[in-house]
Design an enzyme around this catalytic site. Structure first.
Site, PDB file in Angstrom:
ATOM      1  N   GLU A  77       8.675   6.592   5.455  1.00 51.53           N
ATOM      2  CA  GLU A  77       7.845   5.383   5.503  1.00 51.53           C
ATOM      3  C   GLU A  77       6.578   5.641   6.303  1.00 51.53           C
ATOM      4  O   GLU A  77       6.603   6.291   7.343  1.00 51.53           O
ATOM      5  CB  GLU A  77       8.642   4.246   6.154  1.00 51.53           C
ATOM      6  CG  GLU A  77       8.334   2.886   5.594  1.00 51.53           C
ATOM      7  CD  GLU A  77       8.833   2.711   4.161  1.00 51.53           C
ATOM      8  OE1 GLU A  77       7.999   2.799   3.232  1.00 51.53           O
ATOM      9  OE2 GLU A  77      10.031   2.479   3.976  1.00 51.53           O
ATOM     10  N   ASP A 136       3.139   8.389   3.131  1.00 51.95           N
ATOM     11  CA  ASP A 136       2.524   8.738   1.845  1.00 51.95           C
ATOM     12  C   ASP A 136       1.020   8.937   1.986  1.00 51.95           C
ATOM     13  O   ASP A 136       0.461   9.895   1.456  1.00 51.95           O
ATOM     14  CB  ASP A 136       2.860   7.716   0.758  1.00 51.95           C
ATOM     15  CG  ASP A 136       2.512   6.274   1.107  1.00 51.95           C
ATOM     16  OD1 ASP A 136       2.218   5.987   2.289  1.00 51.95           O
ATOM     17  OD2 ASP A 136       2.548   5.437   0.182  1.00 51.95           O
ATOM     18  N   SER A 169       1.998 -16.599 -16.484  1.00 52.12           N
ATOM     19  CA  SER A 169       2.887 -15.815 -15.629  1.00 52.12           C
ATOM     20  C   SER A 169       3.704 -16.707 -14.721  1.00 52.12           C
ATOM     21  O   SER A 169       3.484 -17.923 -14.639  1.00 52.12           O
ATOM     22  CB  SER A 169       2.070 -14.839 -14.768  1.00 52.12           C
ATOM     23  OG  SER A 169       1.423 -15.515 -13.704  1.00 52.12           O
ATOM     24  N   GLY A 183       7.353 -10.082  -1.630  1.00 50.34           N
ATOM     25  CA  GLY A 183       7.279 -10.071  -0.183  1.00 50.34           C
ATOM     26  C   GLY A 183       8.498  -9.510   0.499  1.00 50.34           C
ATOM     27  O   GLY A 183       8.661  -9.650   1.711  1.00 50.34           O
ATOM     28  N   GLY A 205       9.439  -6.190   0.270  1.00 47.38           N
ATOM     29  CA  GLY A 205       9.324  -4.757   0.516  1.00 47.38           C
ATOM     30  C   GLY A 205       9.837  -3.882  -0.593  1.00 47.38           C
ATOM     31  O   GLY A 205      10.077  -2.686  -0.381  1.00 47.38           O
ATOM     32  N   SER A 216       6.910  -5.448  -5.525  1.00 45.01           N
ATOM     33  CA  SER A 216       6.646  -6.313  -6.673  1.00 45.01           C
ATOM     34  C   SER A 216       5.220  -6.133  -7.180  1.00 45.01           C
ATOM     35  O   SER A 216       4.963  -6.235  -8.387  1.00 45.01           O
ATOM     36  CB  SER A 216       6.889  -7.777  -6.299  1.00 45.01           C
ATOM     37  OG  SER A 216       6.058  -8.179  -5.212  1.00 45.01           O
ATOM     38  N   GLU A 244      -5.206  -1.105  -6.596  1.00 49.51           N
ATOM     39  CA  GLU A 244      -4.843  -1.787  -5.353  1.00 49.51           C
ATOM     40  C   GLU A 244      -5.814  -1.453  -4.233  1.00 49.51           C
ATOM     41  O   GLU A 244      -6.175  -2.315  -3.422  1.00 49.51           O
ATOM     42  CB  GLU A 244      -3.413  -1.447  -4.957  1.00 49.51           C
ATOM     43  CG  GLU A 244      -2.888  -2.336  -3.857  1.00 49.51           C
ATOM     44  CD  GLU A 244      -1.405  -2.631  -3.952  1.00 49.51           C
ATOM     45  OE1 GLU A 244      -0.869  -3.174  -2.981  1.00 49.51           O
ATOM     46  OE2 GLU A 244      -0.786  -2.338  -4.982  1.00 49.51           O
ATOM     47  N   ASP A 253       4.531   3.747  -4.016  1.00 47.85           N
ATOM     48  CA  ASP A 253       5.084   2.603  -4.740  1.00 47.85           C
ATOM     49  C   ASP A 253       4.798   2.697  -6.234  1.00 47.85           C
ATOM     50  O   ASP A 253       5.689   2.523  -7.076  1.00 47.85           O
ATOM     51  CB  ASP A 253       4.515   1.303  -4.192  1.00 47.85           C
ATOM     52  CG  ASP A 253       4.907   1.047  -2.749  1.00 47.85           C
ATOM     53  OD1 ASP A 253       5.729   1.811  -2.209  1.00 47.85           O
ATOM     54  OD2 ASP A 253       4.382   0.096  -2.151  1.00 47.85           O
ATOM     55  N   TYR A 293      -1.442  -3.070   8.339  1.00 50.10           N
ATOM     56  CA  TYR A 293      -1.203  -1.812   7.635  1.00 50.10           C
ATOM     57  C   TYR A 293      -2.451  -0.929   7.712  1.00 50.10           C
ATOM     58  O   TYR A 293      -2.370   0.264   8.015  1.00 50.10           O
ATOM     59  CB  TYR A 293      -0.841  -2.127   6.179  1.00 50.10           C
ATOM     60  CG  TYR A 293      -0.481  -0.928   5.327  1.00 50.10           C
ATOM     61  CD1 TYR A 293       0.848  -0.604   5.072  1.00 50.10           C
ATOM     62  CD2 TYR A 293      -1.462  -0.132   4.754  1.00 50.10           C
ATOM     63  CE1 TYR A 293       1.182   0.480   4.271  1.00 50.10           C
ATOM     64  CE2 TYR A 293      -1.150   0.950   3.964  1.00 50.10           C
ATOM     65  CZ  TYR A 293       0.174   1.254   3.713  1.00 50.10           C
ATOM     66  OH  TYR A 293       0.484   2.337   2.921  1.00 50.10           O
TER      67      TYR A 293
END
Length: 372
Positions: free
Chosen positions: A36, A39, A70, A120, A122, A125, A155, A167, A216
Site C-alpha cells: 500500500e 505503486d 447510472s 468509498g 477502498g 469503485s 484519474e 487499481d 493522499y
C-alpha cells in the site's frame, strides 16, 4: 424477492432509455493483499480483482456527447470540451478525453451504468467505473495494460487524483483465482495462485474517504521529496531502510513505510506461494502498523476495527486497505472460519459504530472484458 444483478439492471435501463441493442462490458473492483502506498513509488504490489463489478451497456449514438443513466445520476456530457463537475461525471467524461489524448478515437455513446462495487470502501469503485467505461467507448478495442494506463491518466488529469497504476491495472488485468504481483515501475505482472486455504474478508469502517481532499496527494509529495533528497527517481530504488539515515520528518516516515512495505510484499509473495498463511498474516499486521504510524493514513476507527479483526479467532492478520483516511480493512482467514470470524468482528465493532457496517467475503475474479 431476489435483487436484480447489475448486468440485468444496466440492460433494462438501456432498453427503457435508449434505442437499439447495446454491447455489455464489466470491470471489477479490487482488493490489495499487501503493498500500500508503494505503486506511485515504483514498488511491488499484490492486488486481485474481485467478484464485484461495474457494468456498462453501451451503443454509439451518432452525437458528439455521452448520454448517461447510472446509479449516481443521469446526464449529458459533451465531447467537444471537458467540463469538470467534481463528481461521477468526471470519471466518465475523463475516460473519453484520456482515450483521445492517447490517440484512440471516441464517438458519442449512450451509456447505462450500474455497479455493486461498494463506494468509498477502498475496493476501487472508481477504477472499475473508469475501466468499464473505457472498454465501452472503444468497443473493447483497448484492453489490459493499455487500458489501465489510460484509466490512470483519466484519474490523474481529469478527475484530479494523483493515484498510481495499481487499481486500474488490477481491474483491467485480473486473473480468475489469482492475485497479481505487479511491479509498478515496469508494469510487469505475473499471476500467483490463491491457495484454497486462504479467504479474505472485507469490512467497511463506515468512514468514507475522498482522496482528492489532499491527504493522499501530500503523502505522495512527501515520498517524492524523499526520493529527490536521496538522489533517486523512485523510492523503490532504495534497497534498505538503512539508506534513509539522511532524511528527517515526514519524508523519512513516508520513505520508511515505502521501503519496508516493498520488502513485506516480496515476503508475502513467498508466503502465498507456500501457503504460509500465518506468516502472511503477520506481514499484514506489520503493514497496518506502518501505514498508521509512518504513512499516517489510518483513522481511529480504522485502527480500532483492524485491532478487533487481528484479535478475532480464525483471523491470521488484518490491515487497512486502500489509500487511507477511511474505507475498509482486509482480513486473512481460513475459509472454514470466515463466516464466524466476520460475524464476531461485526458484532464487536458495531458496539463502537452504532450499527453493523458493510462486510463481505471476496474471491479473486477475472479482469475486465466484454460480456457476450
Amino acid at each position: 424477492m431476489t435483487t436484480p444483478s447489475p448486468s440485468n439492471i444496466v440492460q433494462t435501463r438501456f432498453k427503457d432509455a435508449f434505442a437499439g441493442t447495446p454491447r455489455l462490458f464489466r470491470a471489477p473492483g479490487r482488493i490489495n493483499i499487501i503493498g500500500e502506498h508503494v505503486d506511485y513509488a515504483g514498488g511491488k504490489v499484490m492486488p486481485a480483482a474481485i467478484d464485484f463489478a461495474c457494468w456498462v451497456a453501451a451503443r454509439p449514438n451518432g452525437q458528439n456527447r455521452l448520454r448517461v443513466i447510472s446509479d449516481l445520476g443521469d446526464g449529458e456530457l459533451p465531447l467537444d470540451m471537458f467540463e469538470r463537475h467534481g463528481d461521477w461525471r468526471d470519471y466518465v467524461a475523463g475516460m473519453a478525453f484520456a482515450l483521445r489524448d492517447a490517440g484512440h478515437p471516441v464517438v458519442g455513446h449512450d451509456l447505462a451504468i450500474a455497479s455493486d462495487v461498494p463506494m468509498g470502501a477502498g475496493v476501487s469503485s472508481s477504477a472499475a467505473l473508469e475501466v468499464a467505461v473505457g472498454l465501452a467507448l472503444t468497443g473493447g478495442a483497448v484492453t489490459g495494460k493499455q487500458l489501465a494506463v489510460v484509466a490512470q491518466a483519466a484519474e490523474n488529469h481529469y478527475v484530479g487524483m494523483a493515484c498510481g497504476i495499481m487499481d486500474q491495472f488490477a481491474s483491467a488485468c485480473g486473473v480468475e483465482g489469482h492475485a497479481l504481483v505487479l511491479d509498478c515501475s515496469s508494469l510487469h505482472a505475473r499471476p500467483i495462485a490463491m491457495p484454497d486455504t486462504a479467504c479474505f474478508l472485507i469490512v467497511d469502517s463506515g468512514v468514507k474517504h475522498r482522496h482528492t481532499s489532499g491527504g493522499y496527494a501530500s503523502r505522495r509529495a512527501d515520498c517524492e521529496t524523499a526520493a529527490k533528497a536521496l538522489g533517486v527517481s523512485l523510492l523503490a530504488e532504495i534497497a534498505s531502510v538503512d539508506a534513509l539515515a539522511g532524511l528527517s520528518g515526514n519524508p523519512l516516515k513516508r520513505a520508511r513505510h515505502v521501503v519496508s512495505e516493498i520488502a513485506r510484499t516480496s515476503a508475502a509473495e513467498q508466503a502465498l506461494a507456500t501457503s504460509d498463511l500465518a506468516h502472511l498474516g503477520q506481514l499484514l499486521n506489520q503493514s497496518h502498523a506502518s501505514l498508521s504510524s509512518d504513512m499516517e493514513v489510518s483513522t481511529p476507527e480504522v485502527d480500532r476495527l483492524t485491532a478487533i479483526a487481528q484479535a478475532t479467532p480464525g483471523v491470521y492478520g488484518a490491515r487497512m486497505m486502500g489509500g487511507g483516511f477511511g474505507g475498509s480493512i482486509i482480513a486473512l482467514a481460513a475459509p472454514s472460519a470466515a463466516e464466524a470470524a466476520l460475524d464476531a468482528i461485526l458484532t464487536t465493532y458495531a458496539q463502537d459504530l452504532g450499527h453493523r457496517p458493510g462486510a463481505f467475503v471476496v474471491r479473486a475474479a477475472a479482469g475486465a472484458g466484454e460480456v457476450l
